[in-house]
Design an enzyme around this catalytic site. Structure first.
Site, PDB file in Angstrom:
ATOM      1  N   TYR A  42       0.839  -1.197   0.000  1.00  0.00           N
ATOM      2  CA  TYR A  42       0.000   0.000   0.000  1.00  0.00           C
ATOM      3  C   TYR A  42       0.877   1.250   0.000  1.00  0.00           C
ATOM      4  CZ  TYR A  42      -3.562   3.372   1.450  1.00  0.00           C
ATOM      5  OH  TYR A  42      -4.401   4.466   1.519  1.00  0.00           O
TER       6      TYR A  42
ATOM      7  N   LYS B 244       1.133   4.206  -2.911  1.00  0.00           N
ATOM      8  CA  LYS B 244       0.874   5.627  -2.667  1.00  0.00           C
ATOM      9  C   LYS B 244       2.105   6.486  -2.964  1.00  0.00           C
ATOM     10  CE  LYS B 244      -3.470   5.321  -1.676  1.00  0.00           C
ATOM     11  NZ  LYS B 244      -4.479   5.950  -2.544  1.00  0.00           N
TER      12      LYS B 244
END
Length: 265
Positions: free
Chosen positions: A160, A164
């Site tokens: 994750y 990002k």
């Protein structure tokens, strides 16, 4: 007149949480909004719930089903919005997923699933929105959802975080390439926000043994928030509406952190 009156916007991941709040705030300021989501039924429920809000502000509202990692899905979503509104001025690439795994347990499947949605999905969303804006010849705004995880790595959500970080670099690359077309590319980085995603994250971290009790993960993540509390979606929408409005016309390539002071960079 609202700050975005007359503007036509698409928000992905808009059936719940931050995405829904972004779309509703845009409606309140007079924009036409397409609430797009993989869950078509829930997105349509959001539209039905907002028909009155749209009418009150002289705006139009539609829903669209989209898997943001599938280019044809994204093209179909944009076509539906253009058919409804006549044009697209603002595109929010907000859809994202997270599935925590301890660092040494991260699998190729986990990595690919998260990067497909959070990384590739943003790239495709930017490309297809920009192509439509270029065809229109009127410029536009592309706004990407980053995260506090775009500024530092966390041990239980490495894919994750990587996705990002990718959003930040895509925002910068897009800003450089699309400036000649009068298209700005910006983003925002939420911190801990009281949404369904954070509730699920709390449960997932318990399942992998990263926390021992319900609420522990959110409490630990929130401990360093200078503002002293977790955010609500409405804490985010003042900035997102600003980014969609003419007030931000001279801004591009930037990520605005909306995290209550968690990351001071």
């Amino acid at each position: 007149m609202g700050r975005v009156s007359g503007r036509s916007c698409i928000v992905t991941g808009a059936a719940r949480g931050i995405g829904r709040a972004i779309g509703e705030a845009l409606l309140d300021e007079g924009a036409d909004v397409c609430f797009a989501d993989l869950d078509a039924e829930l997105a349509e429920d959001v539209v039905k719930a907002n028909l009155g809000r749209a009418a009150q502000n002289g705006a139009k509202v539609v829903s669209a089903k989209v898997d943001v990692s599938k280019r044809q899905d994204v093209r179909d979503m944009i076509s539906k919005a253009v058919d409804a509104f006549g044009k697209i001025d603002v595109k929010f690439n907000n859809a994202g997923i997270n599935k925590p795994m301890n660092f040494l347990d991260v699998t190729e499947e986990n990595w690919r699933q998260i990067m497909e949605i959070n990384g590739l999905g943003v790239l495709i969303g930017m490309q297809e929105a920009a192509k439509q804006m270029i065809r229109q010849g009127t410029g536009g705004k592309i706004i990407n959802t980053a995260s506090i995880a775009s500024r530092q790595g966390f041990d239980n959500v490495a894919p994750y975080c990587a996705s990002k970080f990718a959003v930040v670099s895509l925002t910068q690359s897009g800003a450089r390439d699309l400036a000649k077309h009068n298209i700005t590319v910006t983003g925002f980085g939420p911190g801990v926000v009281a949404t369904e995603m954070w509730k699920q994250l709390d449960q997932d971290l318990m399942e992998i043994g990263a926390s021992e009790r319900e609420g522990q993960a959110i409490a630990e993540f929130s401990a360093d928030i200078l503002r002293g509390r977790v955010a609500t979606p409405s804490d985010i929408t003042g900035t997102t509406t600003f980014l969609a409005s003419s007030d931000s016309d001279y801004m591009t390539g930037q990520i605005i952190m909306i995290d209550g002071g968690m990351t001071l960079v």
